[in-house]
Design a protein around this motif. Sequence first.
Motif, PDB file in Angstrom:
ATOM      1  N   ALA A   1      34.464  40.652  30.315  1.00  0.00           N
ATOM      2  CA  ALA A   1      34.373  41.804  31.206  1.00  0.00           C
ATOM      3  C   ALA A   1      35.767  42.149  31.696  1.00  0.00           C
ATOM      4  O   ALA A   1      36.625  41.270  31.851  1.00  0.00           O
ATOM      5  N   GLY A   2      35.977  43.453  31.937  1.00  0.00           N
ATOM      6  CA  GLY A   2      37.315  43.851  32.348  1.00  0.00           C
ATOM      7  C   GLY A   2      37.336  45.216  32.989  1.00  0.00           C
ATOM      8  O   GLY A   2      36.294  45.821  33.285  1.00  0.00           O
ATOM      9  N   ALA A   3      38.538  45.714  33.196  1.00  0.00           N
ATOM     10  CA  ALA A   3      38.741  47.002  33.852  1.00  0.00           C
ATOM     11  C   ALA A   3      39.970  47.666  33.261  1.00  0.00           C
ATOM     12  O   ALA A   3      40.772  47.032  32.562  1.00  0.00           O
ATOM     13  N   GLY A   4      40.101  48.956  33.553  1.00  0.00           N
ATOM     14  CA  GLY A   4      41.249  49.670  33.025  1.00  0.00           C
ATOM     15  C   GLY A   4      41.477  50.981  33.741  1.00  0.00           C
ATOM     16  O   GLY A   4      40.734  51.360  34.655  1.00  0.00           O
TER      17      GLY A   4
ATOM     18  N   ALA B   1      39.774  55.264  36.794  1.00  0.00           N
ATOM     19  CA  ALA B   1      39.591  53.818  36.656  1.00  0.00           C
ATOM     20  C   ALA B   1      38.195  53.550  36.104  1.00  0.00           C
ATOM     21  O   ALA B   1      37.262  54.317  36.349  1.00  0.00           O
ATOM     22  N   PHE B   2      38.050  52.474  35.368  1.00  0.00           N
ATOM     23  CA  PHE B   2      36.747  52.155  34.796  1.00  0.00           C
ATOM     24  C   PHE B   2      36.592  50.645  34.676  1.00  0.00           C
ATOM     25  O   PHE B   2      37.572  49.890  34.728  1.00  0.00           O
ATOM     26  N   ILE B   3      35.354  50.225  34.535  1.00  0.00           N
ATOM     27  CA  ILE B   3      35.056  48.824  34.249  1.00  0.00           C
ATOM     28  C   ILE B   3      34.173  48.779  33.003  1.00  0.00           C
ATOM     29  O   ILE B   3      33.497  49.760  32.668  1.00  0.00           O
ATOM     30  N   TYR B   4      34.206  47.652  32.325  1.00  0.00           N
ATOM     31  CA  TYR B   4      33.411  47.527  31.107  1.00  0.00           C
ATOM     32  C   TYR B   4      33.092  46.065  30.846  1.00  0.00           C
ATOM     33  O   TYR B   4      33.734  45.154  31.384  1.00  0.00           O
ATOM     34  N   ALA B   5      32.077  45.865  30.019  1.00  0.00           N
ATOM     35  CA  ALA B   5      31.705  44.524  29.568  1.00  0.00           C
ATOM     36  C   ALA B   5      31.327  44.616  28.098  1.00  0.00           C
ATOM     37  O   ALA B   5      30.822  45.649  27.635  1.00  0.00           O
ATOM     38  N   LYS B   6      31.600  43.559  27.365  1.00  0.00           N
ATOM     39  CA  LYS B   6      31.283  43.578  25.938  1.00  0.00           C
ATOM     40  C   LYS B   6      30.890  42.185  25.473  1.00  0.00           C
ATOM     41  O   LYS B   6      31.270  41.172  26.079  1.00  0.00           O
ATOM     42  N   ALA B   7      30.114  42.159  24.416  1.00  0.00           N
ATOM     43  CA  ALA B   7      29.721  40.903  23.778  1.00  0.00           C
ATOM     44  C   ALA B   7      29.672  41.149  22.282  1.00  0.00           C
ATOM     45  O   ALA B   7      29.393  42.270  21.829  1.00  0.00           O
TER      46      ALA B   7
END
Length: 581
Positions: free
Chosen positions: A491-494, A504-510
């Motif tokens: 998970a992260g942000a950018g 600004a945004f946040i995201y998660a990935k698998a």
Amino acid sequence: MFSTAYASNADLYNLSEQSIWSLLIHSKENRAQITDPKFLLSAGSFSAQSELKLTLEQFQQHPYETFCRFPARISYLSEQMKFDLPEDRFSKCPELKAFLEHVPFDSLELVYASEVLSSATSMMGHIFIKASGLNSRAIPVEHSLAYYTEITTFNPLKLVIESTMTGMPGFFSVKPFAKDVEQYIKKEQRNLWQFSLQATPGQLHLLQLHIWELNQVNITYYFQSFNCATLTLEMLALLEPSLLKHRGTIVSPADVVKAAVTEGVVTATSLDTAPHWLFHALRDSIAQKDAKEIDQLVFARKSLTNETRRQQLIKLAADPLAARYITSVVERAIEQDVLESGFTVPTASKDVIFDFTGYKHPAKTPQDSAFGVTWLQDEYNSRALLHYLPAGHFLHNDNRQYLSESELIIAKVSVAVTPDTNKIQLEEFTLYSFRSISPDHAAFPVLSGEFYLGYRQSYQQDLQLASAFEVSGALGKSLRLHRDIISYAMAGAGLTTDVTHSKAFIYAKAGVVMNLIGDTKLYIQYEKSTGKIKNANKFADTTAILSWFPDRDHSINLKLNLVGSKKEQRTQFGAEYFYHF
């Protein structure tokens, strides 16, 4: 003594065109790569011929001073032009004499320190030379001879400008090899591959003198044109000029290894393994069920007595590789206070020699630069993309020769061509990006992660694509489900900007990465994001890439992309070809 009056212009020109002379002055395409006036006599109006003339003239006027400054050049010219050198020349150069006495060149090895993607100075590994022999007191010594730079800024844009345009201070160091062993293996957990090199005593002496010359001057470091690999390759070409065939636009440390192996100058290979690397090499070499059982006995089954644990481990230690793996795991467990410091498992593997020089070999990795073409089709249009990657590799590449799955992208450019509208546009410019999917284990806990800096596309409110500048990063964990299957989640942000608007945004990935039979690979990733650019809604993005590697430097990919938001759905198919060079 020599006089320039006895040499014709034609003779001097022919000599200046010789590859050894170009290497001694580090001239490439008649352009000086080292411009320090202490090294370059013709700095104002450089040419290989004028540098040769000025070197001879200075030697004629000040023989001892010139020899002390340029011992390799003068020795080479003396041999080629058949003039004698003063017999007492070394006694007139006390610093050079001390260097020759303390840094012997009885044998030479090329040393490759494995890559660390999260380090800007080590993301493609490091390459240097090791000289060994008896010093003036008949004591065996080993020295590292390396060229490098130091990162002095945390500003990524400034770092890129300095390392590629204005240049950074370069340093040529001579130090005991034991210090590099301590730094790379023990502190940074990086392997040291050592490749013994074939060379005559005369070639070794010329290189020894030339390294003395380099150690006295200021050298400007450029990532893309004059880095540690470039200079090392040029130094080794003094032993075998055919190595210059491998001097491409960008030379990486692995390129130097490949060149030395290809041109047949490597006579033997040895490997000093870092504990983390050795742990994974051993784990990959034994039966998976045995590896899992050993892990459980050491880290998970807390209720077992030490004696019961020891006896069960002894049963698994019949195979020497399994026994060595047990030793590795137990040592880590003791360091982490999972086991008592006195816990031991008697095995018969202490005297067994393990050879891992064929495992994850740097010379077997695909080339670091690539051209590619992609054809994409979705509900809206079809388009072609042209890609150029100056340095790096992709997550869906053939990464089997790396310790773990990873991605490194430096200065990648992608241009899109839409046939329906005859539109050509810049779709992506990735300045620097990396992803490290390193499996976590109780013995060696490690985070996975990624970082991106550049200009690329993302989805708008209607799931149409638009490009923006982006900086983002994420952290997470990866697990090895099978020897050839790694899963990960992070998970992260950018932050993105198109100059007029920032978001600004946040995201998660698998995802999961699987190496399959027939030199194929499947990569699947699911990502959820709050929306990365202006007016974008939350979206979910599923990507699947099936890759086939017909040989080391070619890859063919089939891509499927499914994107959805509350109101929109989008499906995209693609086919892709990359040539690595």
